[in-house]
Design an enzyme around this catalytic site. Sequence first.
Site, PDB file in Angstrom:
ATOM      1  N   LYS A 197       0.888  -1.172   0.095  1.00  0.00           N
ATOM      2  CA  LYS A 197       0.087  -0.142   0.086  1.00  0.00           C
ATOM      3  C   LYS A 197       0.845   1.122   0.199  1.00  0.00           C
ATOM      4  CE  LYS A 197      -3.880   2.142   2.539  1.00  0.00           C
ATOM      5  NZ  LYS A 197      -4.650   2.232   3.762  1.00  0.00           N
ATOM      6  N   ARG A 207     -10.664   9.971   1.691  1.00  0.00           N
ATOM      7  CA  ARG A 207     -10.591  10.530   2.926  1.00  0.00           C
ATOM      8  C   ARG A 207     -11.824  11.634   3.208  1.00  0.00           C
ATOM      9  NH1 ARG A 207      -4.076  11.500   2.969  1.00  0.00           N
ATOM     10  NH2 ARG A 207      -3.675   9.058   3.089  1.00  0.00           N
ATOM     11  N   ARG A 218       1.004   9.746   6.111  1.00  0.00           N
ATOM     12  CA  ARG A 218       1.374   8.430   6.613  1.00  0.00           C
ATOM     13  C   ARG A 218       2.596   7.687   6.064  1.00  0.00           C
ATOM     14  NH1 ARG A 218      -5.031   7.386   5.507  1.00  0.00           N
ATOM     15  NH2 ARG A 218      -5.821   8.207   7.472  1.00  0.00           N
ATOM     16  N   GLU A 234       7.570  -6.607   1.077  1.00  0.00           N
ATOM     17  CA  GLU A 234       6.426  -6.768   2.029  1.00  0.00           C
ATOM     18  C   GLU A 234       5.530  -7.881   1.738  1.00  0.00           C
ATOM     19  OE1 GLU A 234       5.433  -4.993   4.324  1.00  0.00           O
ATOM     20  OE2 GLU A 234       6.699  -2.553   4.188  1.00  0.00           O
ATOM     21  N   LYS A 249      -2.041  -1.341  -3.902  1.00  0.00           N
ATOM     22  CA  LYS A 249      -2.999  -0.326  -3.695  1.00  0.00           C
ATOM     23  C   LYS A 249      -2.055   1.072  -3.932  1.00  0.00           C
ATOM     24  CE  LYS A 249      -6.476   2.208  -0.553  1.00  0.00           C
ATOM     25  NZ  LYS A 249      -6.915   2.005   0.590  1.00  0.00           N
ATOM     26  N   SER A 275      -9.944   5.717  -5.162  1.00  0.00           N
ATOM     27  CA  SER A 275     -10.848   6.848  -5.225  1.00  0.00           C
ATOM     28  C   SER A 275     -10.458   7.891  -6.295  1.00  0.00           C
ATOM     29  CB  SER A 275     -11.011   7.541  -3.938  1.00  0.00           C
ATOM     30  OG  SER A 275      -9.775   8.147  -3.160  1.00  0.00           O
ATOM     31  N   TYR A 314     -14.897   1.061  -7.392  1.00  0.00           N
ATOM     32  CA  TYR A 314     -16.271   1.648  -7.196  1.00  0.00           C
ATOM     33  C   TYR A 314     -17.075   1.727  -8.522  1.00  0.00           C
ATOM     34  CZ  TYR A 314     -13.543   3.643  -3.449  1.00  0.00           C
ATOM     35  OH  TYR A 314     -12.714   3.855  -2.328  1.00  0.00           O
TER      36      TYR A 314
END
Length: 324
Positions: A197, A207, A218, A234, A249, A275, A314
């Site tokens: 990610k 958000r 982050r 990872e 992602k 998004s 979506y």
Amino acid sequence: MSYPGVRPRRLRGTAAMRRLVAENRVSPAELVLPLFVREGLPEPRPIPSLPGVMQHSRESLRKAAAEAVAAGVGGLMLFGVPQQRDPEGSAGTDPRGVLNVAIGDVVAEVGDSTVVMSDLCLDEFTDHGHCGVLAADGTVDNDATLVRYSEMALVQAAAGAHVLGLSGMMDGQVQAVRRALDAAGHEQVAILAYAAKYASACYGPFRDAVESTLEGDRQTYQQHPANSREALREVALDVAEGADIVMVKPALPYLDVIAAVRDAVQVPVAAYQVSGEYAMVEAAAANGWLDRERVVAETLTSIRRAGAQIILTYWATEAARALR
């Protein structure tokens, strides 16, 4: 003058021929629809930066879930937006919290006719907006966060979730959650690890959807966009710790990473068309700058071609209907 060579165009001459020889196809069963439910809403509320996407009430969430299942969508990923937040993200581990109640609602509505997934992260529930609890110096405390994730996992599993989506990018999160689930008798609950990610600029509309309270960023726990070998490390760690599915992602900016992960692992690979990817297409289409339906289909096909066999998008319900 006649060209004497090979003619690849023979296989492109008609729609039927192109369909026959297509190397990759997107299936409705491979699509997962993200859904947002907000505590206390009497009716669904549009999200301005995500045209066509809603913050759902409990009632409208059940309806949207049923519509997605009827369209053939393979899974639903649930996100909760609470009314109250605190430093520990207590609403995430409250059995009466918005997300945990929503899991029960959706499972009651659709049963095993689709895969009900839940977001296992603290960012929607903390007042500081980070994906974990904070240490005294304001940094995210990795190991203290693992304790909270394990508690969340048990509540979400008890609510009926089939798959837990570990999205926080904490070191050791898969191992901690797998051990907690198994010790509590939830061996059949699967783990979808957000293994790679990235700290992307494409999350802005999300958000808005979860009314994020994040200040800062982050980058100390999400992955640097410049790195691909790190993604494989990872992913390998998450598989070794017990991940059943791994995810990359965002999707479109990281198609190379999806392809590399697909070649590196034997578990299913997912990708999240986030998004910002959705919003860019919708904004361009609203301005008449591109053919919306063709671009939606092309982007989904590109993610599938890169190697993702599960796609969170979506457009899942709309795309599933078109594909059928």
